[in-house]
Scaffold this active site. Structure first.
Site, mmCIF file in Angstrom:
data_model
loop_
_atom_site.group_PDB
_atom_site.id
_atom_site.type_symbol
_atom_site.label_atom_id
_atom_site.label_comp_id
_atom_site.label_asym_id
_atom_site.label_seq_id
_atom_site.Cartn_x
_atom_site.Cartn_y
_atom_site.Cartn_z
ATOM 1 N N TYR A 78 51.774 11.289 -1.838
ATOM 2 C CA TYR A 78 51.461 9.881 -1.603
ATOM 3 C C TYR A 78 50.119 9.560 -2.255
ATOM 4 C CZ TYR A 78 55.212 9.364 1.851
ATOM 5 O OH TYR A 78 56.440 9.301 2.466
ATOM 6 N N THR A 79 49.957 8.293 -2.608
ATOM 7 C CA THR A 79 48.711 7.847 -3.223
ATOM 8 C C THR A 79 47.962 6.934 -2.262
ATOM 9 O OG1 THR A 79 49.776 7.870 -5.392
ATOM 10 C CG2 THR A 79 47.669 6.717 -5.214
ATOM 11 N N HIS A 137 46.955 11.973 -6.491
ATOM 12 C CA HIS A 137 47.700 11.858 -5.240
ATOM 13 C C HIS A 137 47.239 12.925 -4.251
ATOM 14 C CE1 HIS A 137 50.170 9.904 -8.232
ATOM 15 N NE2 HIS A 137 50.533 11.057 -8.743
ATOM 16 N N CYS A 187 55.171 3.896 -12.790
ATOM 17 C CA CYS A 187 55.362 4.508 -11.481
ATOM 18 C C CYS A 187 56.340 3.644 -10.690
ATOM 19 C CB CYS A 187 54.041 4.635 -10.725
ATOM 20 S SG CYS A 187 54.158 5.691 -9.286
#
Length: 1105
Positions: free
Chosen positions: A894-895, A878, A1077
């Site tokens: 955030y990815t 990330h 996730c």
């Protein structure tokens, strides 16, 4: 929800085109203009001319908005700005917009007034739109600045809004709450946003999908705090003055006698001169049987309330208690009368009590000068015995003012050019002569200082241990100035010269480490080293030392409240103005609410008694903290020192009071508990998180010499807060005492305690060369804390040397560390993304995927040679985004969904973000902080990013690196993926990387849970892979609200074990892994329990991103 600034919108404007006169000009396709654009200054970017894109020099207007005043600026038909002024036009327009918005805000009373208004919720969108980004508008003068919102995120979250529920609304809306609770349970497993799991924004603020119903509720703790704070504020304004009037005569041994006094004498005293004195067994003896020096247990002291029962009042004695008689006792008073002649007068107890003097009664708190000395002695042995924090008490004292007695004895007025002193002497006979001391006479003669000759304690005569029949009470001063068994008072022109006045109750410089020091006599005789006024002090009483708080179970267990409690006091009659505690080492502080005695004031301004305090926290906060630290502030905004300041007498320690905690299993119940430890145990008990200085122990055992040799195995055992060893240059140091004051915080050292080296993935600066960086820190700060000390703190902490084998291992390890560090830097030198610094990323494009989901494209900084920056983000990792608010940065992980493959690197990256929009009637009207901020960004604005972050990395061909260890799952590497909402994004990286490599035979099964069909992210991309790679990729959806206008062939409802059993690869001998996730409800309540039932093991065959 931009309700605060009613600027016209395009839909409310006339649709008439903004040109002045009709014309027949029709534009050609953009490529027709390319050659012309290339020759035109600032016109080679045809994308600027698309609708809603900003024009070149008019940063305030968007093309195609038909004159929206919110984006007003120059029109091409208007006169073109003069040459050289074009660059300033956007700034001018921005300033005008800001001035108008600023006026709107000021008319409403400013941001704080808007927040307090409560008629509607102020959102981050409102503030963001109302604040011009000078960095974008005027980069020449803001090139290195970061855009900062003029408000704190916490202020947005804590504001009032219509319909916000409070504690007293619950009963009225009980049925509605039940319905919402049920609805919330349905939604908790829908899955929504990965960022919701990782950051506070999405954990607290998600409103659209209502996946976190808990956050929709008002915060009961905040409501209780607000009520209590309001009550405290009112109480502070209406504090009553204590007139000191005596209501009833001294009581006999009846009524509350047993609550106040002990009725039995102790066996321990029978072989001492004090065998006649009843003493409570609850007093903890500090100096053996005789003389008595004792303190109560801190919890007991606090638990009995704000007036200490006589039997629990701490006791300080230098010798045997004199067996005095009320009827026989005489107080001798000597004063200077007219003409400077000495005059003496004797007073009986009846003269004082029933004679001409007004009698007053009021509570006074005072403490031993050595209170908390036990902590000082843990750092370095002082000259005196231990006291914990319980060497303080508050009783109601009855007596007469000494000034009245002095005047009645014939005292004349002190000449203005002289300084006189009032001396006291007791009837006891300690080893060094009579106990005597003095204070400035002027202090005693001021009626507002209430200097008393006291004969009553808590409504009865004085207890023998506390000065029967007469003692001095000097409110605001330390206990050492309060002389017991008072037999003599006199006025002098010089301070007292008795042994105890000179050699006791003194704070001498830290370099005086013994009375044999060449300067010791001078400093002890120096009046400026005398201790008079009490020091500002605050103590934590609850949790108690060695208290174990069971971890609760059930829904919202960690949100259960726990109330911290204690007391605080100050000297000189000063008010304790503020008490606060920190759970994160001083980064943030919680306000503690105060409790006052009834009528706590004297003379309208003097506070002679302590205050009690309390602060409500959650069990979760206690679980996540390692230390509770407390401090108080006085009316001059002075506060307690953060760390203990050592002095030879060990007096006046008023550093932050620290209670440490750790999670452990209860030794009897075997249940998980939070175990609290105070710095020292009560009395002479062993325990507490502080430990004796090993140098003191070695000095006792071997005269300060130590030839001990330690192996790496032995050193590795000492890696805890209460026991930390460090290897520096082949030597072994016990740095436990350093942890409380180290400038980088305790964790800066604990990270390396008990270790022979540091790993190259940790911070890169200054932690190599055998930890020289920490060696310098320790040496520099210890020397500066006591620069005159003959031996530095580093020498004091030295406990031995590293073994020959250990030194060799260290040398080899140092070489390995240096080599790995060089490799890491070399490997990432071409990447823009770095793990130890935030870099700016500019928004260049945004695409609306649906009503609340956006795809943002950010541009990385260019390389020095002008080439595009390379993100270099490993698959599964990330980035951290930092946005800057008034008080601090707001950071979330955030990815990126692109680039995943090296071939996709183009100097940009994409973030797919679900926006938790403001909702006027929603559970959290302000909406999500980060997502709304991003949604209001204009092209050209920036965020900050840092990385890579995360513990899972896919290296390809079925190989994972998880927390630094390689994992390869056999049987063609089968993996199961559980996703929810935008928790899909790290899974997308993995899916895209695997399926893009034809040689990668890893097989994937994905279950994606959402609420609605529109919530499914990357739907088309996932379906395309499922169609193209059916052998390698299996896709299954779960919707709680399936579409009604189309056929739905996937699961309806919520993720459960049966769905996973049907669509996942089964767990077989650790050959199959699962990765999760999504929002907490989905993961914790559905995925994890289900996977465990299916045979997967957490941390071994299933992992969370």
């Amino acid at each position: 929800m931009d309700a605060f600034f009613e600027h016209p919108t395009p839909t409310s404007m006339s649709a008439r085109p903004p040109w002045r006169t009709p014309h027949d000009v029709r534009l050609q396709p953009p490529d027709v203009y390319h050659e012309i654009a290339a020759r035109s200054r600032g016109a080679d970017d045809t994308s600027r001319h698309r609708p809603l894109k900003f024009t070149s020099w008019d940063g305030g207007r968007k093309a195609g908005t038909y004159g929206d005043p919110a984006h007003a600026g120059h029109h091409p038909d208007d006169a073109h700005p003069p040459e050289g002024e074009a660059e300033n036009s956007a700034l001018i327009v921005g300033k005008k917009l800001w001035e108008r918005t600023k006026q709107d805000v000021e008319e409403k009373g400013g941001w704080e007034a808007i927040l307090k208004d409560g008629s509607t919720a102020l959102t981050v969108r409102d503030v963001k739109k109302a604040t011009p980004n000078s960095k974008r508008l005027d980069p020449q003068h803001h090139a290195f600045a970061r855009f900062v919102l003029p408000i704190a995120e916490s202020a947005l979250k804590s504001q009032e809004w219509p319909g916000k529920k409070h504690e007293d609304d619950k009963e009225e809306n009980k049925e509605d709450d039940k319905a919402k609770k049920k609805s919330s349970k349905d939604k908790e497993v829908d899955g929504s946003d990965q960022e919701k799991q990782d950051d506070q924004e999405d954990a607290k603020e998600k409103t659209k999908d209502k996946n976190d119903k808990e956050d929709a509720k008002p915060d009961p703790a905040m409501e209780r705090f607000t009520v209590a704070l309001t009550a405290e504020m009112h109480a502070s304004k209406t504090l009553r003055n204590n007139d000191g009037k005596v209501i009833e005569p001294l009581k006999l041994l009846d009524g509350d006698f047993l609550a106040q006094l002990e009725s039995t004498v102790s066996v321990e005293d029978q072989a001492t001169p004090d065998s006649w004195i009843p003493r409570s067994s609850h007093l903890l003896r500090l100096t053996g049987k005789h003389p008595l020096n004792a303190e109560p247990n801190l919890s007991a002291l606090h638990g009995v309330g704000m007036i200490t029962p006589t039997k629990l009042h701490y006791v300080r004695s230098h010798g045997a208690v004199p067996p005095l008689d009320w009827n026989m006792h005489i107080l001798s008073v000597m004063v200077f009368s007219e003409g400077g002649r000495q005059k003496t007068r004797d007073w009986t107890m009846d003269d004082l009590v029933e004679g001409q003097f007004p009698v007053s009664e009021f509570p006074v708190t005072f403490a031993c000068d050595g209170n908390r000395r036990k902590e000082v002695n843990m750092i370095k042995r002082s000259a005196a015995f231990n006291w914990s924090a319980a060497g303080v008490s508050t009783c109601v004292w009855r007596g007469v003012h000494v000034r009245d007695v002095l005047i009645a004895s014939g005292l004349t007025q002190q000449p203005e050019n002289e300084r006189w002193f009032l001396n006291y002497e007791g009837a006891d006979e300690p080893s060094e002569g009579a106990y005597a001391t003095s204070i400035p006479l002027a202090y005693a003669m001021d009626p507002a200082n209430d200097v008393m000759l006291v004969f009553g304690q808590n409504g009865r005569v004085l207890h023998p241990d506390h000065g029967y029949p007469l003692r001095s009470i000097i409110p605001g001063m330390v206990g050492g100035r309060h002389v017991k068994w008072l037999k003599k008072v006199w006025v002098s022109k010089h301070p007292n010269d008795s042994h105890y006045h000179i050699w006791d109750n003194k704070v001498v410089p830290s370099f005086i480490d013994s009375k044999e020091h060449p300067l010791a006599s001078i400093f002890f005789h120096h009046e400026d080293t005398a201790v008079y006024q009490q020091a500002l002090q605050s103590i934590i009483c609850k949790p108690a030392h060695d208290e174990r708080v069971p971890l609760p179970s059930g829904q919202r267990a960690f949100e259960q409240a726990y109330t911290l409690e204690g007391f605080a006091y100050d000297g000189a009659g000063s008010c304790v103005q503020r008490i606060e505690l920190t759970l994160d080492g001083g980064k943030t502080w919680k306000y503690c609410l105060k409790k006052f005695l009834d009528a706590p004031l004297r003379h309208g301004t003097k506070h002679w008694a302590w205050v009690f305090w309390f602060c409500e926290v959650t069990i979760g906060e206690l679980v996540n903290c390692e230390e509770i630290a407390l401090r108080a502030w006085d009316t001059k905004n002075n506060t307690q020192p953060e760390h203990i300041i050592w002095n030879y007498m060990g007096m006046m320690n008023n550093a932050w009071y620290r209670v440490r905690s750790m999670l452990e299993t209860h030794p009897e119940t075997l249940e998980p508990v939070i175990h609290f430890r105070h710095p020292v145990a009560p009395g002479n008990e062993e325990g507490g998180w502080m430990t004796p200085n090993p140098e003191d122990e070695r000095t006792e055992e071997s005269g300060g010499q130590s030839d001990k040799e330690f192996s790496l195995e032995e050193i590795s055992k000492h890696n805890k807060t209460e026991d930390a060893w460090l290897i520096l240059d082949g030597k072994v140091y016990d740095v436990t005492s350093v942890l409380s004051w180290h400038p980088g915080g305790a964790q800066a050292i604990l990270a390396y305690a008990g270790k022979a080296t540091v790993d190259s993935t940790n911070q890169y600066k200054g932690i190599h060369d055998n930890c020289t960086y920490f060696s310098v820190y320790i040496s520099w700060f210890t020397i500066n804390r006591s620069s005159e000390d003959a031996n530095s703190k580093q020498d004091e902490c030295l406990i031995g040397t590293l073994s020959k084998e250990g030194i060799e291992a260290m040398e080899n390890d140092a070489e390995r560390t240096a080599r790995e560090l060089k490799e890491v830097k070399e490997r990432r030198k071409s990447f823009a993304l770095q793990p130890d610094a935030y870099i700016p990323a500019k928004l260049i494009r945004r695409v609306e995927k649906n009503e609340d989901t956006r795809l943002y494209t950010f541009e990385l900084p260019k390389e020095p040679n002008g080439e595009n920056g390379v993100l270099g983000l490993p698959v599964g990792q990330h980035v951290q985004i930092a946005l800057h608010f008034k008080d601090q940065s707001v950071i979330r992980s955030y990815t990126p969904t692109r680039p995943v493959l090296p071939s996709e690197e183009d100097g940009t990256f994409d973030l797919l973000v679900k926006t938790y929009l403001p909702s006027e009637h929603g559970p959290f009207p302000p909406g999500g902080t980060i997502s709304n901020y991003l949604d209001t960004m204009q092209e050209g604005e920036e965020i900050d990013i840092m990385g890579p972050n995360g513990g899972i990395e896919y290296e390809g061909r079925g190989i994972f690196k998880i927390d630094g260890k390689n994992h390869h799952f056999r049987r063609a590497s089968r993996i199961n993926l559980v996703a929810g909402g935008s928790g899909l994004t790290p899974h997308w990286q993995l899916i895209h990387a695997i399926l893009s490599d034809k040689e990668d035979q890893t097989r994937i099964s994905l279950i994606d849970s959402n609420k609605t069909h529109e919530d499914i992210l990357l739907h088309e991309e996932l379906q395309e892979y499922a169609d193209e790679e059916p052998e390698r990729f299996q896709l299954w959806h779960v919707l709680s609200s399936p579409p009604k206008d189309k056929e739905w062939t996937y699961s309806t409802g919520h993720l459960d074990k049966d769905i996973m059993q049907q669509h996942f690869f089964p767990a077989e001998d650790n050959d199959v892994a699962a990765f999760l996730c999504g929002p907490p409800g989905l993961i914790e309540k559905a995925a994890v329990p289900g996977l465990k039932e299916l045979g997967f093991e957490e941390g071994k065959t299933f992992f969370g991103f």
